[in-house]
Design a protein around this motif. Sequence first.
Motif, PDB file in Angstrom:
ATOM      1  N   THR A  88     -42.825 -15.968 -68.112  1.00 28.27           N
ATOM      2  CA  THR A  88     -42.023 -17.178 -67.948  1.00 28.27           C
ATOM      3  C   THR A  88     -42.109 -18.085 -69.170  1.00 28.27           C
ATOM      4  OG1 THR A  88     -43.895 -18.118 -66.695  1.00 28.27           O
ATOM      5  CG2 THR A  88     -42.064 -17.218 -65.429  1.00 28.27           C
ATOM      6  N   ILE A  89     -43.228 -18.054 -69.888  1.00 28.59           N
ATOM      7  CA  ILE A  89     -43.326 -18.811 -71.138  1.00 28.59           C
ATOM      8  C   ILE A  89     -42.284 -18.331 -72.141  1.00 28.59           C
ATOM      9  CG2 ILE A  89     -44.757 -19.031 -73.222  1.00 28.59           C
ATOM     10  CD1 ILE A  89     -47.123 -19.584 -71.498  1.00 28.59           C
ATOM     11  N   SER A  90     -42.045 -17.022 -72.147  1.00 30.76           N
ATOM     12  CA  SER A  90     -41.096 -16.444 -73.112  1.00 30.76           C
ATOM     13  C   SER A  90     -39.722 -16.208 -72.492  1.00 30.76           C
ATOM     14  CB  SER A  90     -41.657 -15.120 -73.642  1.00 30.76           C
ATOM     15  OG  SER A  90     -41.893 -14.214 -72.582  1.00 30.76           O
ATOM     16  N   TRP A  91     -39.368 -16.969 -71.455  1.00 33.89           N
ATOM     17  CA  TRP A  91     -38.081 -16.822 -70.758  1.00 33.89           C
ATOM     18  C   TRP A  91     -37.241 -18.060 -71.021  1.00 33.89           C
ATOM     19  CZ3 TRP A  91     -37.482 -16.100 -64.728  1.00 33.89           C
ATOM     20  CH2 TRP A  91     -36.251 -15.469 -64.464  1.00 33.89           C
ATOM     21  N   PRO A  92     -36.567 -18.126 -72.164  1.00 28.77           N
ATOM     22  CA  PRO A  92     -35.852 -19.352 -72.558  1.00 28.77           C
ATOM     23  C   PRO A  92     -34.690 -19.705 -71.637  1.00 28.77           C
ATOM     24  CG  PRO A  92     -35.304 -17.549 -74.042  1.00 28.77           C
ATOM     25  CD  PRO A  92     -36.418 -17.059 -73.171  1.00 28.77           C
ATOM     26  N   ALA A  93     -34.153 -18.737 -70.926  1.00 27.08           N
ATOM     27  CA  ALA A  93     -33.010 -19.025 -70.051  1.00 27.08           C
ATOM     28  C   ALA A  93     -33.361 -20.059 -68.991  1.00 27.08           C
ATOM     29  CB  ALA A  93     -32.526 -17.737 -69.389  1.00 27.08           C
ATOM     30  N   TYR A  94     -34.640 -20.124 -68.617  1.00 28.38           N
ATOM     31  CA  TYR A  94     -35.076 -21.081 -67.599  1.00 28.38           C
ATOM     32  C   TYR A  94     -36.194 -21.969 -68.111  1.00 28.38           C
ATOM     33  CZ  TYR A  94     -32.128 -18.251 -64.642  1.00 28.38           C
ATOM     34  OH  TYR A  94     -31.038 -17.593 -64.113  1.00 28.38           O
ATOM     35  N   GLY A  95     -36.029 -22.415 -69.366  1.00 26.79           N
ATOM     36  CA  GLY A  95     -36.897 -23.446 -69.917  1.00 26.79           C
ATOM     37  C   GLY A  95     -38.095 -22.984 -70.700  1.00 26.79           C
ATOM     38  N   GLY A  96     -38.474 -21.700 -70.590  1.00 26.47           N
ATOM     39  CA  GLY A  96     -39.646 -21.219 -71.315  1.00 26.47           C
ATOM     40  C   GLY A  96     -40.890 -22.011 -70.949  1.00 26.47           C
ATOM     41  N   GLU A  97     -41.683 -22.341 -71.939  1.00 24.44           N
ATOM     42  CA  GLU A  97     -42.924 -23.075 -71.664  1.00 24.44           C
ATOM     43  C   GLU A  97     -42.676 -24.534 -71.293  1.00 24.44           C
ATOM     44  OE1 GLU A  97     -45.494 -23.289 -75.034  1.00 24.44           O
ATOM     45  OE2 GLU A  97     -43.847 -23.547 -76.461  1.00 24.44           O
ATOM     46  N   ASP A  98     -41.463 -25.047 -71.522  1.00 27.36           N
ATOM     47  CA  ASP A  98     -41.142 -26.429 -71.154  1.00 27.36           C
ATOM     48  C   ASP A  98     -40.813 -26.580 -69.674  1.00 27.36           C
ATOM     49  OD1 ASP A  98     -41.473 -27.361 -73.753  1.00 27.36           O
ATOM     50  OD2 ASP A  98     -39.428 -26.788 -74.293  1.00 27.36           O
ATOM     51  N   GLY A  99     -40.561 -25.470 -69.018  1.00 27.03           N
ATOM     52  CA  GLY A  99     -40.239 -25.528 -67.606  1.00 27.03           C
ATOM     53  C   GLY A  99     -38.784 -25.868 -67.344  1.00 27.03           C
ATOM     54  N   LEU A 100     -38.464 -26.088 -66.073  1.00 22.72           N
ATOM     55  CA  LEU A 100     -37.085 -26.292 -65.646  1.00 22.72           C
ATOM     56  C   LEU A 100     -37.034 -27.467 -64.680  1.00 22.72           C
ATOM     57  CD1 LEU A 100     -34.165 -25.070 -65.619  1.00 22.72           C
ATOM     58  CD2 LEU A 100     -34.909 -23.697 -63.659  1.00 22.72           C
ATOM     59  N   SER A 101     -36.204 -28.455 -64.984  1.00 25.10           N
ATOM     60  CA  SER A 101     -36.082 -29.644 -64.140  1.00 25.10           C
ATOM     61  C   SER A 101     -34.914 -29.496 -63.170  1.00 25.10           C
ATOM     62  CB  SER A 101     -35.867 -30.897 -65.004  1.00 25.10           C
ATOM     63  OG  SER A 101     -37.002 -31.162 -65.790  1.00 25.10           O
ATOM     64  N   ILE A 102     -35.139 -29.947 -61.935  1.00 25.62           N
ATOM     65  CA  ILE A 102     -34.098 -29.999 -60.917  1.00 25.62           C
ATOM     66  C   ILE A 102     -33.894 -31.475 -60.600  1.00 25.62           C
ATOM     67  CG2 ILE A 102     -33.385 -29.223 -58.629  1.00 25.62           C
ATOM     68  CD1 ILE A 102     -33.872 -26.970 -60.664  1.00 25.62           C
ATOM     69  N   TYR A 103     -32.698 -31.983 -60.849  1.00 27.23           N
ATOM     70  CA  TYR A 103     -32.493 -33.426 -60.823  1.00 27.23           C
ATOM     71  C   TYR A 103     -32.316 -34.000 -59.422  1.00 27.23           C
ATOM     72  CZ  TYR A 103     -31.895 -32.462 -65.748  1.00 27.23           C
ATOM     73  OH  TYR A 103     -32.107 -32.025 -67.037  1.00 27.23           O
ATOM     74  N   VAL A 104     -31.881 -33.184 -58.490  1.00 25.76           N
ATOM     75  CA  VAL A 104     -31.677 -33.656 -57.122  1.00 25.76           C
ATOM     76  C   VAL A 104     -32.412 -32.705 -56.178  1.00 25.76           C
ATOM     77  CG1 VAL A 104     -30.004 -34.169 -55.313  1.00 25.76           C
ATOM     78  CG2 VAL A 104     -29.432 -34.653 -57.695  1.00 25.76           C
ATOM     79  N   ARG A 105     -33.168 -33.272 -55.252  1.00 26.34           N
ATOM     80  CA  ARG A 105     -33.906 -32.432 -54.299  1.00 26.34           C
ATOM     81  C   ARG A 105     -32.923 -31.667 -53.425  1.00 26.34           C
ATOM     82  NH1 ARG A 105     -38.487 -35.585 -51.805  1.00 26.34           N
ATOM     83  NH2 ARG A 105     -39.460 -35.009 -53.785  1.00 26.34           N
ATOM     84  N   ASN A 106     -33.304 -30.458 -53.062  1.00 33.94           N
ATOM     85  CA  ASN A 106     -32.432 -29.611 -52.240  1.00 33.94           C
ATOM     86  C   ASN A 106     -32.251 -30.199 -50.845  1.00 33.94           C
ATOM     87  OD1 ASN A 106     -31.963 -27.387 -54.159  1.00 33.94           O
ATOM     88  ND2 ASN A 106     -34.172 -27.136 -54.018  1.00 33.94           N
ATOM     89  N   GLN A 107     -31.273 -29.666 -50.133  1.00 28.69           N
ATOM     90  CA  GLN A 107     -30.828 -30.277 -48.882  1.00 28.69           C
ATOM     91  C   GLN A 107     -31.297 -29.498 -47.660  1.00 28.69           C
ATOM     92  OE1 GLN A 107     -26.571 -30.476 -49.270  1.00 28.69           O
ATOM     93  NE2 GLN A 107     -26.631 -31.889 -51.007  1.00 28.69           N
ATOM     94  N   PHE A 108     -31.539 -30.258 -46.595  1.00 25.27           N
ATOM     95  CA  PHE A 108     -31.841 -29.660 -45.294  1.00 25.27           C
ATOM     96  C   PHE A 108     -30.882 -30.288 -44.284  1.00 25.27           C
ATOM     97  CE2 PHE A 108     -33.955 -29.016 -41.269  1.00 25.27           C
ATOM     98  CZ  PHE A 108     -34.494 -27.739 -41.401  1.00 25.27           C
ATOM     99  N   PRO A 109     -30.243 -29.468 -43.441  1.00 28.65           N
ATOM    100  CA  PRO A 109     -29.216 -29.991 -42.522  1.00 28.65           C
ATOM    101  C   PRO A 109     -29.727 -31.137 -41.657  1.00 28.65           C
ATOM    102  CG  PRO A 109     -29.197 -27.591 -42.521  1.00 28.65           C
ATOM    103  CD  PRO A 109     -30.389 -28.004 -43.332  1.00 28.65           C
ATOM    104  N   GLY A 110     -29.000 -32.249 -41.691  1.00 33.67           N
ATOM    105  CA  GLY A 110     -29.291 -33.381 -40.826  1.00 33.67           C
ATOM    106  C   GLY A 110     -30.366 -34.323 -41.323  1.00 33.67           C
ATOM    107  N   LEU A 111     -30.984 -34.039 -42.490  1.00 37.44           N
ATOM    108  CA  LEU A 111     -32.073 -34.869 -42.991  1.00 37.44           C
ATOM    109  C   LEU A 111     -31.792 -35.345 -44.415  1.00 37.44           C
ATOM    110  CD1 LEU A 111     -35.227 -32.890 -41.771  1.00 37.44           C
ATOM    111  CD2 LEU A 111     -34.205 -34.916 -40.728  1.00 37.44           C
ATOM    112  N   ASN A 112     -32.379 -36.464 -44.757  1.00 35.32           N
ATOM    113  CA  ASN A 112     -32.324 -36.966 -46.133  1.00 35.32           C
ATOM    114  C   ASN A 112     -33.623 -36.556 -46.823  1.00 35.32           C
ATOM    115  OD1 ASN A 112     -32.074 -38.342 -48.537  1.00 35.32           O
ATOM    116  ND2 ASN A 112     -32.394 -40.367 -47.642  1.00 35.32           N
ATOM    117  N   THR A 113     -33.599 -35.494 -47.574  1.00 34.27           N
ATOM    118  CA  THR A 113     -34.827 -34.950 -48.161  1.00 34.27           C
ATOM    119  C   THR A 113     -35.381 -35.824 -49.279  1.00 34.27           C
ATOM    120  OG1 THR A 113     -33.501 -33.555 -49.649  1.00 34.27           O
ATOM    121  CG2 THR A 113     -34.241 -32.567 -47.577  1.00 34.27           C
TER     122      THR A 113
END
Length: 328
Positions: A143-168
């Motif tokens: 994963t460190i050498s996987w630039p498609a998903y951030g490499g060693e810098d990691g990958l940010s998700i800006y909005v939390r994922n959703q669950f039906p009927g709840l505000n996550t």
Amino acid sequence: MLRERYINLIMLALLVFVPVYAVAVDEPFTITLATRAVIFALAGVGLNLALGQGGLVSFGHAAFFGMGGYAMGILASHAQNYTPILETPFLIEGTNSMPVIWLVAVIASALLALLIGALSLRTSGVYFIMVTLAFGQMFYYFTISWPAYGGEDGLSIYVRNQFPGLNTLDPIQFFGICFALLCAVLFLVDRLNKSPFGLALNGAHQNEERALTVGINVYRLRLVAFVISGAITGLAGALFADLNRFVSPTMFSWQISGEIMIFIILGGVGRLFGPVVGAALYILLEHFLGGLSEYWFIYLGAILLGVVLFAKGGIIGKLAKREVAHGK
């Protein structure tokens, strides 16, 4: 046994009370701490099935924790960028639906556990420990050498994922989701431990030769336990990534494997709620002692040493004043 049940119920009550109290006094960060404890406890419950019941000292469970995290990160990142994961030979799109992400994380982690377990379970002792560690480190460096998903810098998700009927994005609602999953997994593991499968797994742990003599396929039994263990840990990884809205190669690091094992040792190896107590104590120490000194691991090490020397059944074992059968 009755006394340990009371301890377990008290622990569940405390896990509910802390975030509810935090809502009342408007301290959302405390809710986040409680959520971290619940997620780490879930990862510990997964490893405890393999370690406590099966006697499989795995030092590579970070591979499943990271796999769950990256399953979430990849699916969510493609959903937020509106780009498909795969177009040919068939279309695979991203998603921000928590139930779908959990399903993918569990399946991916279970398949990885099947691969790692099928190879590593042909060894035993220190060789098993080193093989599982090696697999975790392999994914860490991949994963460190996987630039498609951030490499060693990691990958940010800006909005939390959703669950039906709840505000996550509401901390207490997201805590409720994680707590419900922890309770469901604890119930599942408790039923497994009391089932013929769990009894056979524990029997193979205590005396492998005797288990083989009565016709138990120990290799297959341990492989199934290892796969279930990996799937649970992968679910915890997906929740942890959703909590932070960030995934990075450190989720695959050997330090994560070590921390998960510490949770179990602190609470009690083989105890159903051992990882829950251990994870909660770890988070408390990290929060309060970490604010006093960056060397707070010294205090953690002293506590861990004390538990190993004077409370072999862990904190729960010491409070309940009895040992699990295979720990005697």
